[in-house]
Design a protein around this motif. Structure first.
Motif, PDB file in Angstrom:
ATOM      1  N   UNK A 496      -2.185  29.647  17.872  1.00  0.00           N
ATOM      2  CA  UNK A 496      -3.241  29.454  16.882  1.00  0.00           C
ATOM      3  C   UNK A 496      -2.661  28.566  15.787  1.00  0.00           C
ATOM      4  N   UNK A 497      -3.341  27.490  15.421  1.00  0.00           N
ATOM      5  CA  UNK A 497      -2.777  26.601  14.396  1.00  0.00           C
ATOM      6  C   UNK A 497      -2.560  27.341  13.080  1.00  0.00           C
ATOM      7  N   UNK A 498      -1.507  26.932  12.394  1.00  0.00           N
ATOM      8  CA  UNK A 498      -1.288  27.495  11.072  1.00  0.00           C
ATOM      9  C   UNK A 498      -2.081  26.620  10.105  1.00  0.00           C
ATOM     10  N   UNK A 499      -3.101  27.212   9.482  1.00  0.00           N
ATOM     11  CA  UNK A 499      -4.073  26.408   8.752  1.00  0.00           C
ATOM     12  C   UNK A 499      -3.470  25.715   7.543  1.00  0.00           C
ATOM     13  N   UNK A 500      -2.463  26.343   6.923  1.00  0.00           N
ATOM     14  CA  UNK A 500      -1.879  25.661   5.762  1.00  0.00           C
ATOM     15  C   UNK A 500      -1.180  24.379   6.214  1.00  0.00           C
ATOM     16  N   UNK A 501      -0.577  24.400   7.422  1.00  0.00           N
ATOM     17  CA  UNK A 501       0.045  23.176   7.920  1.00  0.00           C
ATOM     18  C   UNK A 501      -1.004  22.078   8.123  1.00  0.00           C
ATOM     19  N   UNK A 502      -2.169  22.487   8.645  1.00  0.00           N
ATOM     20  CA  UNK A 502      -3.259  21.526   8.833  1.00  0.00           C
ATOM     21  C   UNK A 502      -3.645  20.925   7.477  1.00  0.00           C
ATOM     22  N   UNK A 503      -3.755  21.799   6.484  1.00  0.00           N
ATOM     23  CA  UNK A 503      -4.110  21.344   5.141  1.00  0.00           C
ATOM     24  C   UNK A 503      -3.102  20.348   4.599  1.00  0.00           C
ATOM     25  N   UNK A 504      -1.803  20.655   4.780  1.00  0.00           N
ATOM     26  CA  UNK A 504      -0.779  19.739   4.274  1.00  0.00           C
ATOM     27  C   UNK A 504      -0.861  18.390   4.970  1.00  0.00           C
ATOM     28  N   UNK A 505      -1.119  18.397   6.282  1.00  0.00           N
ATOM     29  CA  UNK A 505      -1.223  17.129   7.007  1.00  0.00           C
ATOM     30  C   UNK A 505      -2.367  16.294   6.455  1.00  0.00           C
ATOM     31  N   UNK A 506      -3.518  16.953   6.218  1.00  0.00           N
ATOM     32  CA  UNK A 506      -4.673  16.215   5.697  1.00  0.00           C
ATOM     33  C   UNK A 506      -4.319  15.569   4.359  1.00  0.00           C
ATOM     34  N   UNK A 507      -3.716  16.362   3.476  1.00  0.00           N
ATOM     35  CA  UNK A 507      -3.377  15.839   2.153  1.00  0.00           C
ATOM     36  C   UNK A 507      -2.406  14.676   2.282  1.00  0.00           C
ATOM     37  N   UNK A 508      -1.395  14.880   3.123  1.00  0.00           N
ATOM     38  CA  UNK A 508      -0.349  13.860   3.267  1.00  0.00           C
ATOM     39  C   UNK A 508      -0.920  12.552   3.796  1.00  0.00           C
ATOM     40  N   UNK A 509      -1.733  12.621   4.871  1.00  0.00           N
ATOM     41  CA  UNK A 509      -2.247  11.402   5.488  1.00  0.00           C
ATOM     42  C   UNK A 509      -3.252  10.701   4.573  1.00  0.00           C
ATOM     43  N   UNK A 510      -4.074  11.489   3.902  1.00  0.00           N
ATOM     44  CA  UNK A 510      -5.059  10.889   3.018  1.00  0.00           C
ATOM     45  C   UNK A 510      -4.370  10.168   1.874  1.00  0.00           C
ATOM     46  N   UNK A 511      -3.356  10.828   1.325  1.00  0.00           N
ATOM     47  CA  UNK A 511      -2.598  10.225   0.233  1.00  0.00           C
ATOM     48  C   UNK A 511      -1.978   8.910   0.692  1.00  0.00           C
ATOM     49  N   UNK A 512      -1.360   8.943   1.884  1.00  0.00           N
ATOM     50  CA  UNK A 512      -0.706   7.745   2.406  1.00  0.00           C
ATOM     51  C   UNK A 512      -1.735   6.624   2.547  1.00  0.00           C
ATOM     52  N   UNK A 513      -2.930   6.968   3.045  1.00  0.00           N
ATOM     53  CA  UNK A 513      -3.948   5.926   3.219  1.00  0.00           C
ATOM     54  C   UNK A 513      -4.376   5.352   1.874  1.00  0.00           C
ATOM     55  N   UNK A 514      -4.678   6.240   0.929  1.00  0.00           N
ATOM     56  CA  UNK A 514      -5.184   5.777  -0.357  1.00  0.00           C
ATOM     57  C   UNK A 514      -4.148   4.877  -1.039  1.00  0.00           C
ATOM     58  N   UNK A 515      -2.873   5.283  -0.961  1.00  0.00           N
ATOM     59  CA  UNK A 515      -1.855   4.514  -1.659  1.00  0.00           C
ATOM     60  C   UNK A 515      -1.489   3.233  -0.918  1.00  0.00           C
ATOM     61  N   UNK A 516      -1.270   3.353   0.399  1.00  0.00           N
ATOM     62  CA  UNK A 516      -0.782   2.193   1.161  1.00  0.00           C
ATOM     63  C   UNK A 516      -1.888   1.166   1.364  1.00  0.00           C
ATOM     64  N   UNK A 517      -2.962   1.590   2.049  1.00  0.00           N
ATOM     65  CA  UNK A 517      -4.051   0.658   2.327  1.00  0.00           C
ATOM     66  C   UNK A 517      -4.762   0.316   1.033  1.00  0.00           C
TER      67      UNK A 517
END
Lengths: 705, 76
Positions: A496-517
């Protein structure tokens, strides 16, 4: 007492729970940076220790051994081999799956042999208890010469103990598990004398891994190369034998420290689930159902927050221009910067949803099954089972998708995947598709329930996918390299996925997109604004007078006049001049100079197309700019050559095809440059995609008109 | 039972002992993943198109392509 903040590196096998541990240690204090000189993302964060200090925790990519198999893993090898740099960790925490310690210890003994202070975090202790295994942890710690801390990274048990150990001083382990072969002793000794490397195994790794020594100075690299050749030492020579030796030591050790073994030798693995998940019918059906769900989510669920963001920024823009005094600065802010930021933030819902899905699929262990299911099919096209993930991600955005190709260890397959991923229709094409389809495809139902516009949209996505796969197939024959392709991959147990890990991934990838792109899109918006707002001579300054002179006979409303002025300004701006300059080249595709401006402005980022069209057709002054307005204006546009409408089906389809294939994304080019370490591939990609787009759009226009 | 030669020739449910490898380059990688000489291996299932295959070895599941499985010699 002042001291440097200590650096702690997290290391471990894939699926050993390393990410969970990292999230537990650092919480939301995470950031993504780059390792110096390389482009692999460096996840790091801060962790408060019981002694009152704060440590920097670095999450290194998951590896099975110090011998790298892919680009990600090479970074780890470099960090571990370079003992005298900014990034050298003070302590290393090796996370190991306690239910299957053997492989974890292979990595651990390599780290201790290299002479780095190490702690073993035995994870999944709850499962160990269930399996009836009992470790003599004291003996394990003694025999390995490192502190051993049992933890459960999913719920945080044992974390306090781990932090306590981390706050205490830790010396480098003294014992060496692996005995360097007699053949290698002489070169190792010479290397240590000449380069000052302080450990035998580290010196040995210098000989084994010529590719991981970029941190050494040129002279030292030369010395290492000389020693290697004078002793006839070729990399990888003893790797297999070393693994066998290590495993035999580890097996002896495990025999001593495991007090009670589980009574079944085969782990009770999730075989029942796999019988369905990898079934020849159900397996593919489930996979396509999941894909369908992801598509639905990205396109249906994301529209509500996207419309909201869009509306907020439109409001902000008009609010700013209403309260600020007229002038170039206000114009830059309300027409350049604010819409620019809005253009970045509007993609957040889609990116967040996509990464939520990808992260759940990865956490649950399903992603490995997708690779397993698709490998044979993908290989026919010169790709790899692992290419499925980037291609799927490409539907949201090619930038994270291209970054996700790092897990593909074969150079050829990785290059092909990078090359064809931008052909997958990304979310930035969606606004372009939507407006053009609304313009030329009737909103009717066919066969009772298929919406024609929906079908057209799906067809474009399919076309992009076919182009990607077809191009990959052609490239398979064009790129000739001898490097072998392989797929030796763990199929992790379903969880079963650990939901906090899912949350961290979302935050991390979104941040990377907003800053980089975001940086690129932002810069381009400003350049665009300048090009569209300024022009040679005094035509722009006298725009109002000129328009008034021209339209004296027309009885224009105030609004209509403003629209005309805006259009006039654009025509005589630098952007307009460039658009007219390229008109001969795009005429065969059915486009005029106005579309030409949109092509040029959207060269940097294709979603700019809609905004530019809005400006060109002087809709900019209309405050509630919804699609219907743009649509009506575009519909009313007359082609002066024919007297008929400008946007005939031929022109519309030609544009749709052009945007399906054309590169039109500066950020993607930048990321391909980073990932392939040169301009060769981005240049080829740009040339290929632009010609493909041009030729196909030309064919479509000529056929339909 | 007839002696098999390599993992690629096994059928679902078959069990064997790894005896060695026919490819040095792959051997290093396979051994790191826990495929060691003397270790028992069980063939679990194949992907729908017959390739890759899934095996159990050293307590976990590994997927590999048929051509890679063919480099692992076994005895049973």
């Amino acid at each position: 007492m002042s001291h440097k903040r200590q650096k702690i590196a997290l290391l471990g096998n894939p699926n050993s729970g390393k990410s969970s541990l990292f999230n537990q240690l650092t919480g939301l204090n995470q950031k993504i940076g780059n390792f110096p000189g390389v482009t692999v993302d460096k996840r790091s964060g801060h962790c408060a220790l019981p002694d009152g200090t704060s440590a920097e925790v670095i999450d290194l990519p998951g590896i099975y051994s110090i011998y790298p198999r892919s680009l990600d893993e090479q970074i780890v090898a470099e960090v571990l081999l370079d003992h005298h740099s900014e990034t050298t960790p003070d302590k290393i925490v090796v996370t190991a799956d306690a239910t299957n310690l053997k492989r974890g210890l292979l990595l651990l003994t390599q780290i201790t042999d290299i002479g780095l202070p190490t702690i073993l975090a035995l994870n999944m202790m709850d499962l160990v208890a269930k399996a009836g295994i009992n470790y003599d942890l004291k003996k394990l710690s003694q025999r390995l010469g490192v502190p051993v801390v049992p933890i459960n990274a999913r719920n945080g048990i044992g974390l306090d103990e781990l932090k306590k150990v981390l706050s205490q001083p830790l010396s480098a382990p003294q014992k060496s598990v692996f005995n360097i072969w007699d053949d290698a002793k002489a070169p190792v000794k010479e290397l240590r004398e000449k380069t000052g490397v302080d450990n035998d195994y580290e010196a040995y790794q210098f000989l084994e891994q010529p590719k991981s020594l970029k941190f050494l100075s040129k002279e030292k690299q030369l010395v290492v190369d000389q020693i290697r050749s004078s002793y006839n030492f070729f990399p990888g020579k003893f790797q297999g034998a070393e693994t066998i030796q290590r495993y035999s030591v580890i097996q002896d050790l495990l025999n001593e420290v495991i007090l009670k073994t589980a009574d079944h030798s085969w782990k009770n693995y999730s075989g029942k689930l796999d019988r369905i998940m990898t079934h020849k019918v159900w397996g593919y059906l489930i996979f396509f159902a999941i894909l369908f769900l992801i598509f639905q989510a990205i396109f249906a669920w994301a529209t509500v927050p996207m419309d909201f963001i869009d509306a907020q920024f439109a409001n902000l823009s008009s609010y700013l221009s209403s309260i600020l005094p007229d002038g170039p600065l206000t114009s830059l802010l309300s027409d350049g910067i604010v819409p620019g930021i809005g253009g970045i933030l509007i993609f957040i819902p889609q990116i967040a949803i996509l990464f939520a899905f990808i992260s759940v699929l990865e956490e649950s262990g399903y992603m490995a099954r997708v690779v397993f299911l698709m490998d044979k099919i993908m290989r026919k096209f010169g790709l790899n089972g692992k290419s499925v993930v980037p291609l799927m991600s490409g539907v949201a955005c090619a930038i994270p998708a291209i970054m996700a190709t790092r897990t593909i260890d074969n150079w050829k397959e990785r290059t092909i995947t990078i090359f064809v991923t931008p052909l997958m229709s990304c979310s930035a094409r969606l606004p372009v598709f939507t407006i053009l389809i609304a313009l030329i495809v009737p909103n009717q139902r066919a066969l009772g329930f298929f919406n024609l516009q929906g079908l057209a949209l799906m067809g474009l996505y399919l076309l992009g996918f076919v182009a990607a796969i077809g191009s990959a197939w052609v490239m398979k024959f064009l790129i000739r390299v001898k490097e072998r392709s392989y797929l030796i991959m763990e199929l992790p147990t379903y969880r079963v996925p650990k939901w906090s890990n899912v949350g961290y991934t979302i935050i991390e990838k979104t941040k990377a997109f907003v800053l980089e792109a975001g940086k690129v899109i932002m810069a381009i918006s400003i350049v665009l604004w300048v090009l569209a707002s300024y022009g040679p001579g005094d035509k722009l300054a006298n725009a109002r007078e000129n328009v008034l002179n021209e339209s004296q006979n027309l009885r224009l409303t105030e609004q209509g006049l403003e629209d005309r002025i805006a259009a006039y300004k654009l025509e005589h701006s630098y952007a307009g001049i460039i658009g007219k300059a390229i008109e001969p080249a795009i005429k065969p595709l059915g486009y005029d100079w106005k579309i030409g401006i949109a092509l040029i402005t959207s060269f940097a980022a294709r979603e700019v197309f809609v905004g530019t069209m809005a400006t060109i057709y002087s809709i900019g002054s209309v405050s509630d700019e919804d699609n219907a307005t743009i649509k009506t204006r575009l519909k009313e546009e007359i082609n002066p050559d024919t007297g008929g409408p400008r946007f005939t089906p031929a022109v519309g389809f030609s544009l749709l095809i052009f945007y399906t294939f054309a590169m039109q994304c500066m950020s993607t080019l930048a990321v391909v440059y980073r990932e392939t370490k040169g301009w060769k591939w981005p240049a080829l990609q740009l040339a290929y995609m632009t010609s493909l787009a041009y030729v196909c759009a030309f064919a479509v226009y000529q056929m339909l008109s | 039972m007839e002696s098999l030669k390599n993992v690629a020739q096994m059928k679902p449910g078959d069990v064997g002992i790894i005896t060695g490898f026919t490819d040095d380059h792959l051997a290093a990688k396979l051994m790191e993943m826990g495929c060691l000489p003397g270790v028992p291996v069980r063939f679990n299932f194949t992907a729908p198109l017959g390739d890759p295959v899934c095996i159990s070895v050293s307590g976990y599941e590994l997927s590999l392509r048929l051509e890679e499985a063919a480099t692992i010699s076994i005895l049973n």
